[in-house]
Scaffold this active site. Structure first.
Site, mmCIF file in Angstrom:
data_model
loop_
_atom_site.group_PDB
_atom_site.id
_atom_site.type_symbol
_atom_site.label_atom_id
_atom_site.label_comp_id
_atom_site.label_asym_id
_atom_site.label_seq_id
_atom_site.Cartn_x
_atom_site.Cartn_y
_atom_site.Cartn_z
ATOM 1 N N LYS A 6 -1.954 -0.280 7.546
ATOM 2 C CA LYS A 6 -1.371 0.235 6.307
ATOM 3 C C LYS A 6 -0.128 1.094 6.627
ATOM 4 O O LYS A 6 0.230 1.288 7.779
ATOM 5 C CB LYS A 6 -2.416 1.020 5.521
HETATM 6 C C1 LIG Z 1 -6.627 -2.399 2.790
HETATM 7 C C2 LIG Z 1 -7.062 -2.591 1.389
HETATM 8 C C3 LIG Z 1 -8.292 -2.106 0.924
HETATM 9 C C4 LIG Z 1 -9.362 -1.559 1.822
HETATM 10 O O1 LIG Z 1 -9.042 -0.493 2.578
HETATM 11 P P1 LIG Z 1 -9.869 -0.200 3.932
HETATM 12 O O2 LIG Z 1 -9.422 1.156 4.309
HETATM 13 O O3 LIG Z 1 -9.491 -1.257 4.908
HETATM 14 O O4 LIG Z 1 -11.319 -0.253 3.586
HETATM 15 C C5 LIG Z 1 -8.587 -2.211 -0.427
HETATM 16 N N1 LIG Z 1 -7.724 -2.790 -1.264
HETATM 17 C C6 LIG Z 1 -6.560 -3.304 -0.867
HETATM 18 C C7 LIG Z 1 -5.655 -3.907 -1.878
HETATM 19 C C8 LIG Z 1 -6.189 -3.241 0.483
HETATM 20 O O5 LIG Z 1 -5.032 -3.784 0.880
#
Ligand SMILES: *Cc1c(COP(=O)(O)O)cnc(C)c1O
Length: 385
Positions: A189
């Protein structure tokens, strides 16, 4: 072969290393501690929210937010089809059923289809418990319309802002919309705690209950009394320290990603059949500022003379990662029996879209390699066309 170039890998520096050492030396290794409290305050300040709760993942934030909203077995939750599976999975964890809504040209939830879905379900006598729109690839959804539609039906909005931290819409930060929002600090991210997430809200009770559920729902007595099912979803003090260092560098990391976007814009400016996905911003009437998490292109094969898949394969041969946009949830085998309101838009974006290396950790040499590889592919594709 040259090192592999990834879409978005962690960008850590001396500041992160110093923060981790500071947290370890403070003696607050686990579980919670002053770094968690400070990280929560800084996250709330950055996004303009009253409260932030640091958690073990973005998925955990979505799950607890849905539980807080009273979502449970037999309930329906309307959500974006064009998303990562975590959005839909968190709905299923509660025992509720997701209903998938297709995208508009921005890739975000199409408000017209949302309205239609509400009407169709109302005719069947089904009630909706929540709406969970997703800020796709760092662009905040059309909250003016979506929130108004949800409000007209008396249904709360939970914002999945996992991909959009640092973006804004009409001057308001991603994560500041809805009764609550979930953000993610997963490794790929815009910023990372190696794994983690947070729930953001302006509602004190909501934040308090999230903390309670995230720490095994312990009653405040010495002998561990429980009246609810809880979860082990809190972020550790060590990871919060990492998060604080990343947050202090977030604007600088966004700026690097923006520079990558500008370079791709230039590279594809004269390539017919290729457009930069999500541009120009404001296509849905809002004044949006992307966080440039991933730069993606849309390829019209008839006009370009090649497909997104062909470019992906050519880049993979040169050890460069690229990836289609999310495969829509309504096309996923695991969700094949779920209800969906679709018009083919998300499916088309899935076939035409390709996300390119965008991480803030990529330097000029990496980006030169990516540009060269794309240039060579385009020359070959031209020759073949
Ligand atoms: C990455 C992501 C998540 C989940 O986040 P994690 O920290 O990996 O559990 C949820 N929704 C979207 C749209 C994402 O891109």
């Amino acid at each position: 072969m040259a090192d592999r170039i990834y879409l978005s890998s962690p960008d850590v520096t001396q500041a992160e290393e110093d923060a981790l050492v500071r947290a370890i030396r403070s003696g607050w290794v686990a579980p919670l501690g002053p770094e968690v409290d400070a990280f929560e305050e800084e996250l709330a300040a950055y996004t303009g929210r009253k409260y932030a709760v640091a958690l073990s993942s973005g998925t955990a934030a979505l799950h607890l937010a849905l539980l807080n909203l009273g979502v449970g077995p037999g309930d329906l939750v309307l959500t974006s089809s064009l998303t990562f599976a975590a959005t839909a999975n968190s709905i299923v964890y509660t025992g509720a059923e997701p209903v998938f809504i297709d995208a508009d040209e921005t890739g975000n939830m199409n408000p017209d289809l949302l309205e239609e879905a509400f009407d169709t379900l109302a005719k069947e006598g089904r009630t909706v418990k929540a709406v969970v729109p997703v800020d796709l690839l760092g662009k905040v959804v059309n909250h003016e319309r979506i929130d108004a539609i949800a409000a007209a039906h008396g249904v709360p909005v939970l914002s999945d802002a996992a991909e959009s931290l640092g973006a804004t819409r009409n001057g308001r930060s991603a994560g500041a919309f809805g009764v609550a929002a979930a953000i993610s600090f997963n490794g790929n991210k815009i910023m990372t705690t190696s794994g983690g997430g947070a729930l953001l809200t302006d509602d004190e009770e909501f934040a308090k209950h999230t903390r309670y559920l995230a720490t095994q729902a312990r009653q405040p007595v010495v002998h561990y009394e429980h009246t609810d099912i809880g979860y082990n979803y809190r972020m550790s003090n060590i990871l919060a320290a990492l998060g604080r260092a990343q947050l202090s560098r977030l604007d600088e990391m966004i700026e690097r990603r923006r520079q990558h976007r500008l370079a791709y814009r230039e590279l594809f400016a004269d390539v017919s059949g290729v457009t930069i996905f999500g541009e120009p911003s404001g296509a849905d009437g809002g004044d949006t500022r992307d966080n440039f998490w991933l730069t993606s292109i849309l390829v019209d094969p008839a006009e370009a003379g090649f497909s997104a898949a062909a470019m992906q394969a050519a880049l993979a041969e040169r050890n460069i990662e690229s990836r289609p946009l999310w495969k829509p949830m309504h096309l996923q085998p695991v969700y094949s029996s779920a209800r969906a309101s679709t018009d083919g838009s998300a499916e088309e974006l899935f076939h035409r879209g390709l996300s390119l290396p965008s991480g803030s950790v990529l330097d000029e040499a990496h980006m030169a390699r990516v540009r060269e590889a794309i240039g060579q592919f385009l020359d070959g594709a031209d020759a073949a066309a």
